[in-house]
Design an enzyme around this catalytic site. Structure first.
Site, PDB file in Angstrom:
ATOM      1  N   SER A  22       0.830  -1.211   0.000  1.00  0.00           N
ATOM      2  CA  SER A  22       0.000   0.000   0.000  1.00  0.00           C
ATOM      3  C   SER A  22       0.862   1.257   0.000  1.00  0.00           C
ATOM      4  CB  SER A  22      -0.927  -0.001   1.222  1.00  0.00           C
ATOM      5  OG  SER A  22      -0.180  -0.233   2.405  1.00  0.00           O
ATOM      6  N   ASN A 109      -2.266  -3.062  12.930  1.00  0.00           N
ATOM      7  CA  ASN A 109      -3.728  -2.902  12.922  1.00  0.00           C
ATOM      8  C   ASN A 109      -4.188  -1.701  13.741  1.00  0.00           C
ATOM      9  OD1 ASN A 109      -3.475  -5.199  11.480  1.00  0.00           O
ATOM     10  ND2 ASN A 109      -4.509  -6.553  12.943  1.00  0.00           N
ATOM     11  N   THR A 154     -41.516  25.537  -7.704  1.00  0.00           N
ATOM     12  CA  THR A 154     -41.684  24.149  -7.264  1.00  0.00           C
ATOM     13  C   THR A 154     -42.021  23.370  -8.537  1.00  0.00           C
ATOM     14  OG1 THR A 154     -44.058  24.299  -6.830  1.00  0.00           O
ATOM     15  CG2 THR A 154     -42.607  24.821  -4.992  1.00  0.00           C
ATOM     16  N   HIS A 155     -41.602  22.147  -8.612  1.00  0.00           N
ATOM     17  CA  HIS A 155     -41.797  21.322  -9.829  1.00  0.00           C
ATOM     18  C   HIS A 155     -41.263  22.021 -11.081  1.00  0.00           C
ATOM     19  CE1 HIS A 155     -44.806  19.098  -7.364  1.00  0.00           C
ATOM     20  NE2 HIS A 155     -45.107  20.300  -6.943  1.00  0.00           N
ATOM     21  N   SER A 276     -16.503  25.572 -27.406  1.00  0.00           N
ATOM     22  CA  SER A 276     -16.683  24.318 -28.136  1.00  0.00           C
ATOM     23  C   SER A 276     -15.616  24.230 -29.222  1.00  0.00           C
ATOM     24  CB  SER A 276     -18.079  24.313 -28.762  1.00  0.00           C
ATOM     25  OG  SER A 276     -18.088  23.486 -29.906  1.00  0.00           O
ATOM     26  N   LYS A 282     -20.414  28.864 -28.784  1.00  0.00           N
ATOM     27  CA  LYS A 282     -20.705  28.228 -27.493  1.00  0.00           C
ATOM     28  C   LYS A 282     -19.881  28.761 -26.332  1.00  0.00           C
ATOM     29  CE  LYS A 282     -23.113  25.367 -26.575  1.00  0.00           C
ATOM     30  NZ  LYS A 282     -22.988  23.897 -26.698  1.00  0.00           N
ATOM     31  N   ASN A 284     -19.724  27.184 -22.496  1.00  0.00           N
ATOM     32  CA  ASN A 284     -20.272  26.065 -21.721  1.00  0.00           C
ATOM     33  C   ASN A 284     -19.887  26.129 -20.245  1.00  0.00           C
ATOM     34  OD1 ASN A 284     -21.362  24.958 -24.072  1.00  0.00           O
ATOM     35  ND2 ASN A 284     -19.462  23.854 -24.531  1.00  0.00           N
ATOM     36  N   GLU A 289     -20.615  21.592 -14.433  1.00  0.00           N
ATOM     37  CA  GLU A 289     -20.960  20.214 -14.808  1.00  0.00           C
ATOM     38  C   GLU A 289     -20.009  19.214 -14.153  1.00  0.00           C
ATOM     39  OE1 GLU A 289     -22.937  21.178 -19.174  1.00  0.00           O
ATOM     40  OE2 GLU A 289     -20.806  20.830 -19.015  1.00  0.00           O
ATOM     41  N   TYR A 316      -9.444  -7.172  12.301  1.00  0.00           N
ATOM     42  CA  TYR A 316      -8.856  -6.601  11.088  1.00  0.00           C
ATOM     43  C   TYR A 316      -8.816  -7.626   9.954  1.00  0.00           C
ATOM     44  CZ  TYR A 316      -5.643  -4.552   7.765  1.00  0.00           C
ATOM     45  OH  TYR A 316      -5.108  -4.055   6.608  1.00  0.00           O
ATOM     46  N   GLN A 321      -7.652  -2.289   3.800  1.00  0.00           N
ATOM     47  CA  GLN A 321      -6.656  -1.432   3.150  1.00  0.00           C
ATOM     48  C   GLN A 321      -7.281  -0.655   1.977  1.00  0.00           C
ATOM     49  OE1 GLN A 321      -2.415  -2.588   2.838  1.00  0.00           O
ATOM     50  NE2 GLN A 321      -2.851  -2.882   0.666  1.00  0.00           N
TER      51      GLN A 321
HETATM   52  N1  ARG Z   1      -1.493  -1.447   5.021  1.00  0.00           N
HETATM   53  C1  ARG Z   1      -2.460  -1.945   5.946  1.00  0.00           C
HETATM   54  C2  ARG Z   1      -3.786  -1.186   5.775  1.00  0.00           C
HETATM   55  O1  ARG Z   1      -3.757  -0.212   5.144  1.00  0.00           O
HETATM   56  C3  ARG Z   1      -1.979  -1.783   7.337  1.00  0.00           C
HETATM   57  C4  ARG Z   1      -2.415  -2.819   8.304  1.00  0.00           C
HETATM   58  C5  ARG Z   1      -1.860  -4.137   7.935  1.00  0.00           C
HETATM   59  N2  ARG Z   1      -2.098  -5.113   8.914  1.00  0.00           N
HETATM   60  C6  ARG Z   1      -1.870  -6.417   8.684  1.00  0.00           C
HETATM   61  N3  ARG Z   1      -2.047  -7.226   9.636  1.00  0.00           N
HETATM   62  N4  ARG Z   1      -1.525  -6.819   7.501  1.00  0.00           N
HETATM   63  O2  ARG Z   1      -4.806  -1.609   6.233  1.00  0.00           O
END
Ligand code: ARG
Length: 461
Positions: A22, A109, A154-155, A276, A282, A284, A289, A316, A321
């Site tokens: 991650s 965790n 309204t509407h 455009s 145009k 826009n 949007e 956990y 993640q």
């Molecule tokens: N990268 C993990 C997350 O974002 C951190 C916790 C990981 N814990 C584990 N027991 N693998 O959730």
């Protein structure tokens, strides 16, 4: 070698490493992670769990790393599994054994739960600032249009006279609710997860109240199992952002319609419009949007996380993640939308003459005329029928109510007198309304005067 290599044979699959990591997105949590570690090491030292010299060495190295990240002189990169592993490994490279002690009585965790809470709390502060700046933009626009009449709908049908200030103020109410929802969510998320360990705390005599104080939380979380598996605070935040984006989207939608040639109630500044590639004439409203479109994206984040969480057994699970990118994206999106909308609003020009004409050339005062009859003693239901008949007559004869003669009015009810025409004036209509919350410009002015902006006002000082 992995920090958890002990029970494993051989090395892990390269694809699995990449898939599992991650780090590419959770480096955004680096400073929170290090602050959490600093508090943790202070606690371990205070409790005599690690000795003072190791603790001091680790604390110095953590502070140094924090400073380097803050001033941009160091960026965390490499094939680390996540930000928590990265910090510990970098520290170990720098100071050796003392760093290997910092994970005592802690798990990734509870660490990740802490990091996300610290991040979310700061994000709410930033979101509140932008929200208040947007409210301030609505307020200043509303002050400039206190007396500018327009039809209320309204509407999508013209309904009753209001003022542009009253219309803009209705968005202020929505945004104030968004602010209070964010504060509410902040209150509920203010419990400190660290010390919950992997799921069942630790056999060490850790001081979680000390950690809560150090890290600026109201109190430690009350159940270690819930604490590491709870993402309600992110779900609530995503709901707050979804509701906020819904409000921004509705306003964008109104400005888009109002900027059409058919309405021509507003002109969006050229600086916030686009042309455009094919049609030379145009102009826009792309920005509006996009805000409307991005509301869908933020709702998507809420649904993503609800769906990630729905089948997870305690405590956990790695599924969690998946909370990060979607939460980061929702926050960044909401911030960007609020920031651009505030400036776009400041720079747009309302066509108040067109709005006035639109309310004058309408049947918006029909309810006022019915109320006129009621004030003269006519039961409301009868008054409603009488004015309805007059509207039907006008439509047939291609006239407005104010163009009917007194004789024509009297044909429907002998209660009509010359003063009936005053009640047909949209200005009289809004000024006659004295109830709290009504479009009366004096009441709207008072409303605007009373809005309290905490962060936006303190920024000014
Ligand atoms: N990268 C993990 C997350 O974002 C951190 C916790 C990981 N814990 C584990 N027991 N693998 O959730």
């Amino acid at each position: 070698m992995k920090l958890w290599q002990g029970r494993f044979e051989g090395s892990s699959n390269e694809l699995a490493n990449i898939f599992n990591s991650s780090l590419s997105f959770d480096t955004r949590l680096a400073t929170y992670d290090i602050k959490g570690s600093i508090a943790h090491v202070k606690m371990l030292k205070k409790q005599g769990i690690i000795d003072a010299s190791d603790a001091n060495e680790a604390l110095n190295a953590l502070s140094e790393l924090l400073a380097e990240i803050n001033d941009g002189s160091y960026a965390i990169e490499g094939d680390y599994e996540d930000i928590h592993m990265a910090v510990e490994e970098i520290l170990t490279q720098r100071i050796g054994d003392a760093a290997k002690r910092i994970h005592t009585a802690r798990s990734r965790n509870d660490q990740v739960a802490l990091d996300m809470k610290l991040f979310a709390k700061e994000a709410i502060y930033e979101l509140t600032g932008s929200l208040e700046a947007l409210i301030a933009a609505f307020r200043s626009k509303a002050y400039s249009h206190l007396d500018d009449l327009m039809p209320g709908y309204t509407h999508m049908q013209k309904a009753q006279p209001i003022t542009l200030a009253h219309h803009l103020s209705s968005y202020i109410e929505m945004l104030l609710r968004d602010r209070s929802r964010l504060q509410d969510c902040l209150q509920r998320m203010d419990t400190m997860p660290l010390g919950s360990g992997a799921l069942a705390a630790s056999t060490f005599d850790i001081d979680r109240h000390f950690l809560a104080d150090e890290l600026g939380f109201r109190e430690p979380s009350a159940n270690s199992l819930d604490s590491v598996s709870d993402r309600d605070y992110l779900l609530e935040l995503l709901f707050c952002l979804s509701a906020l984006m819904m409000h921004l989207s509705r306003f964008s939608e109104e400005l888009i319609i109002w900027s059409s040639e058919e309405y021509a109630y507003v002109s969006i500044s050229d600086a916030f419009s686009t042309g455009s590639s094919m049609m030379p004439q145009k102009k826009n409203p792309d920005i509006l949007e996009l805000i409307r479109g991005k509301a869908g994206r933020v709702y998507g984040s809420l649904i993503t996380l609800l769906t990630v969480m729905k089948g997870l057994p305690l405590a956990y699970n790695k599924d969690m993640q998946e909370d990060k990118q979607t939460v980061f994206d929702a926050i960044d999106t909401a911030l960007a939308c609020m920031q651009i909308l505030a400036v776009l609003l400041e720079e747009c020009t309302f066509n108040t003459a067109k709005m006035l004409k639109s309310v004058q050339e309408s049947f918006c005062s029909a309810t006022d005329l019915a109320e006129y009859l009621v004030k003269k003693g006519c039961p409301f239901r009868d008054a409603h029928f009488i004015v309805g008949s007059l509207v039907k007559k006008c439509i047939a004869e291609n006239k407005w109510l104010s163009e009917l003669s007194l004789t024509e009015l009297k044909e429907q009810s002998r209660l009509f007198e010359q003063d009936a025409y005053q009640s047909l004036d949209p200005k009289t209509s809004v000024y006659t309304k004295s109830a709290y919350g009504s479009p009366n410009p004096d009441i709207v002015r008072q409303y605007l005067d009373n809005i309290m902006l905490y962060q936006a006002d303190s920024n000014k000082n």
